[in-house]
Design a protein around this motif. Structure first.
Motif, PDB file in Angstrom:
ATOM      1  N   TYR A  36       0.854  -1.183   0.000  1.00 35.06           N
ATOM      2  CA  TYR A  36       0.000   0.000   0.000  1.00 35.06           C
ATOM      3  C   TYR A  36       0.895   1.240   0.000  1.00 35.06           C
ATOM      4  O   TYR A  36       1.976   1.249   0.593  1.00 35.06           O
ATOM      5  CB  TYR A  36      -0.886   0.043   1.252  1.00 35.06           C
ATOM      6  N   GLY A  43      -5.537   7.926   3.644  1.00 38.20           N
ATOM      7  CA  GLY A  43      -5.627   6.491   3.877  1.00 38.20           C
ATOM      8  C   GLY A  43      -4.719   5.721   2.925  1.00 38.20           C
ATOM      9  O   GLY A  43      -4.325   6.230   1.879  1.00 38.20           O
ATOM     10  N   PRO A  44      -4.349   4.486   3.276  1.00 38.29           N
ATOM     11  CA  PRO A  44      -3.516   3.665   2.391  1.00 38.29           C
ATOM     12  C   PRO A  44      -4.236   3.335   1.081  1.00 38.29           C
ATOM     13  O   PRO A  44      -5.438   3.084   1.072  1.00 38.29           O
ATOM     14  CB  PRO A  44      -3.278   2.395   3.223  1.00 38.29           C
TER      15      PRO A  44
ATOM     16  N   TYR B  35      -9.225  -0.274  11.468  1.00 40.42           N
ATOM     17  CA  TYR B  35      -7.819  -0.324  11.851  1.00 40.42           C
ATOM     18  C   TYR B  35      -7.462   0.950  12.618  1.00 40.42           C
ATOM     19  O   TYR B  35      -8.028   2.017  12.349  1.00 40.42           O
ATOM     20  CB  TYR B  35      -6.906  -0.421  10.628  1.00 40.42           C
ATOM     21  N   GLN B  37      -4.201   3.411  13.400  1.00 41.89           N
ATOM     22  CA  GLN B  37      -2.833   3.711  12.981  1.00 41.89           C
ATOM     23  C   GLN B  37      -2.258   4.822  13.853  1.00 41.89           C
ATOM     24  O   GLN B  37      -2.621   5.994  13.705  1.00 41.89           O
ATOM     25  CB  GLN B  37      -2.762   4.106  11.506  1.00 41.89           C
ATOM     26  N   PRO B  43      -0.975   0.336  10.294  1.00 47.53           N
ATOM     27  CA  PRO B  43      -2.317   0.108  10.841  1.00 47.53           C
ATOM     28  C   PRO B  43      -2.397  -1.205  11.619  1.00 47.53           C
ATOM     29  O   PRO B  43      -1.795  -2.204  11.229  1.00 47.53           O
ATOM     30  CB  PRO B  43      -3.204   0.062   9.596  1.00 47.53           C
ATOM     31  N   PHE B  45      -5.143  -4.015  13.171  1.00 50.90           N
ATOM     32  CA  PHE B  45      -6.506  -4.518  12.978  1.00 50.90           C
ATOM     33  C   PHE B  45      -7.304  -4.447  14.270  1.00 50.90           C
ATOM     34  O   PHE B  45      -6.852  -4.902  15.325  1.00 50.90           O
ATOM     35  CB  PHE B  45      -6.435  -5.950  12.463  1.00 50.90           C
ATOM     36  N   GLN B  48     -13.433  -6.826  12.070  1.00 50.47           N
ATOM     37  CA  GLN B  48     -14.050  -6.982  10.776  1.00 50.47           C
ATOM     38  C   GLN B  48     -15.505  -7.379  10.948  1.00 50.47           C
ATOM     39  O   GLN B  48     -15.827  -8.244  11.783  1.00 50.47           O
ATOM     40  CB  GLN B  48     -13.356  -8.020   9.898  1.00 50.47           C
ATOM     41  N   LEU B  88      -4.997   7.700  13.923  1.00 54.67           N
ATOM     42  CA  LEU B  88      -5.819   7.749  12.715  1.00 54.67           C
ATOM     43  C   LEU B  88      -6.612   6.450  12.668  1.00 54.67           C
ATOM     44  O   LEU B  88      -6.030   5.360  12.695  1.00 54.67           O
ATOM     45  CB  LEU B  88      -4.932   7.886  11.486  1.00 54.67           C
ATOM     46  N   LEU B  90      -8.867   4.013  10.588  1.00 58.20           N
ATOM     47  CA  LEU B  90      -9.112   3.709   9.189  1.00 58.20           C
ATOM     48  C   LEU B  90     -10.201   2.664   9.047  1.00 58.20           C
ATOM     49  O   LEU B  90     -10.249   1.695   9.801  1.00 58.20           O
ATOM     50  CB  LEU B  90      -7.833   3.184   8.539  1.00 58.20           C
ATOM     51  N   GLU B  99     -11.674 -10.803   0.086  1.00 57.70           N
ATOM     52  CA  GLU B  99     -11.327  -9.971  -1.058  1.00 57.70           C
ATOM     53  C   GLU B  99     -10.433  -8.817  -0.616  1.00 57.70           C
ATOM     54  O   GLU B  99     -10.317  -8.496   0.561  1.00 57.70           O
ATOM     55  CB  GLU B  99     -12.594  -9.410  -1.710  1.00 57.70           C
ATOM     56  N   THR B 100      -9.819  -8.174  -1.596  1.00 60.01           N
ATOM     57  CA  THR B 100      -8.920  -7.054  -1.335  1.00 60.01           C
ATOM     58  C   THR B 100      -9.635  -5.945  -0.590  1.00 60.01           C
ATOM     59  O   THR B 100     -10.786  -5.619  -0.884  1.00 60.01           O
ATOM     60  CB  THR B 100      -8.383  -6.506  -2.663  1.00 60.01           C
ATOM     61  N   GLN B 101      -8.936  -5.368   0.385  1.00 56.26           N
ATOM     62  CA  GLN B 101      -9.506  -4.296   1.193  1.00 56.26           C
ATOM     63  C   GLN B 101      -9.080  -2.936   0.650  1.00 56.26           C
ATOM     64  O   GLN B 101      -7.919  -2.704   0.352  1.00 56.26           O
ATOM     65  CB  GLN B 101      -9.052  -4.446   2.644  1.00 56.26           C
ATOM     66  N   TYR B 102     -10.058  -2.024   0.562  1.00 52.85           N
ATOM     67  CA  TYR B 102      -9.822  -0.667   0.096  1.00 52.85           C
ATOM     68  C   TYR B 102     -10.105   0.288   1.253  1.00 52.85           C
ATOM     69  O   TYR B 102     -11.158   0.200   1.878  1.00 52.85           O
ATOM     70  CB  TYR B 102     -10.719  -0.347  -1.096  1.00 52.85           C
ATOM     71  N   PHE B 103      -9.156   1.183   1.492  1.00 44.52           N
ATOM     72  CA  PHE B 103      -9.216   2.041   2.675  1.00 44.52           C
ATOM     73  C   PHE B 103      -9.840   3.406   2.391  1.00 44.52           C
ATOM     74  O   PHE B 103      -9.689   3.957   1.299  1.00 44.52           O
ATOM     75  CB  PHE B 103      -7.814   2.258   3.246  1.00 44.52           C
ATOM     76  N   GLY B 104     -10.506   3.927   3.419  1.00 50.23           N
ATOM     77  CA  GLY B 104     -10.974   5.301   3.403  1.00 50.23           C
ATOM     78  C   GLY B 104      -9.879   6.237   3.871  1.00 50.23           C
ATOM     79  O   GLY B 104      -8.781   5.808   4.205  1.00 50.23           O
ATOM     80  N   PRO B 105     -10.182   7.558   3.919  1.00 47.63           N
ATOM     81  CA  PRO B 105      -9.179   8.557   4.294  1.00 47.63           C
ATOM     82  C   PRO B 105      -8.875   8.585   5.781  1.00 47.63           C
ATOM     83  O   PRO B 105      -7.871   9.153   6.200  1.00 47.63           O
ATOM     84  CB  PRO B 105      -9.805   9.875   3.837  1.00 47.63           C
TER      85      PRO B 105
END
Lengths: 112, 112
Positions: A36, A43-44, B35, B37, B43, B45, B48, B88, B90, B99-105
């Motif tokens: 990432y 975010g990442p 997460y 950070q 980050p 965990f 979930q 922070l 996340l 599946e692949t994880q996509y992060f927010g800001p």
């Protein structure tokens, strides 16, 4: 000992150079490996995703996984100032991606 | 198409207070992960959620709780805030658990 070790840097290289970023890990259950990119105060952002051992290339980026050595790498060719960011390696077990385990991140600066 | 959104962007609280952070996943994504950070670290965990049920929990105290709503959005709650909770936070979404994880800001929380 942390499950994932990553040199925090900082790392500074001139524009156009090849950058090598690395992580080592201790958990042999890790099967999914990700890189990432995180810009300051953001975010990442997923760059590369690899399952098990081998290489994967996407444009200027190449990810390598060596499970026998528990070592993963990210190479950036023709580095640009816009590549300046923190690069995080992340890993998940063979049970899926429920929990990502991250390295501390390497702070990279590309000098114009 | 909108990515993962989080609110608020910044928050300042005092020790002992309670905080609620919110996350809206990418449209069509059913899984949300949280997460923490801390500055200079990768980050860590926390939780979930998938289909409104908790599917994984990291090594965080019971002061941390979360839930997922029928529209797949999620809240993270932290009670009895400590100075060390400054970080922070996340949120990441994925189409399915593996599946692949996509992060927010992220939401930047400062505890004074």
């Amino acid at each position: 000992q942390k499950e994932v070790e990553q040199d925090p840097g900082p790392l500074s290289v001139p524009e156009g150079a090849i950058v090598s970023l690395n992580c080592t890990y201790s958990n042999s259950a890790f099967q999914y490996f990700m890189w990432y990119r995180q810009y300051s105060r953001k975010g990442p952002e997923l760059l590369m995703y690899t399952y098990s051992s081998g290489n994967k290339e996407d444009g200027r980026f190449t990810a390598q996984v060596d499970k026998s050595s528990k070592y993963i790498s990210l190479f950036i060719r023709d580095s640009q100032p816009s590549d300046s960011a923190t690069y995080l390696c992340a890993m998940a077990s063979n049970f899926g991606n429920e929990k990502l385990t991250f390295g501390t991140g390497t702070r990279l600066t590309i000098i114009p | 198409d909108a990515g993962v959104t989080q609110s608020p962007t910044h928050l300042i609280k005092t020790r002992g207070q309670h905080v609620t952070l919110r996350c809206s996943p990418i449209s069509g994504h059913k899984s949300v992960s949280w997460y923490q950070q801390v500055l200079g670290q990768g980050p860590q965990f926390i939780f979930q959620y998938y289909e409104k049920e908790e599917r994984g929990r990291g090594n965080f105290p019971d002061r941390f709780s979360a839930r997922q709503f029928p529209n797949y959005s999620s809240e993270l709650n932290v009670n009895a805030l400590l100075l060390g909770d400054s970080a922070l936070y996340l949120c990441a979404s994925s189409a399915d658990r593996a599946e692949t994880q996509y992060f927010g800001p992220g939401t930047r929380l400062l505890v004074l």
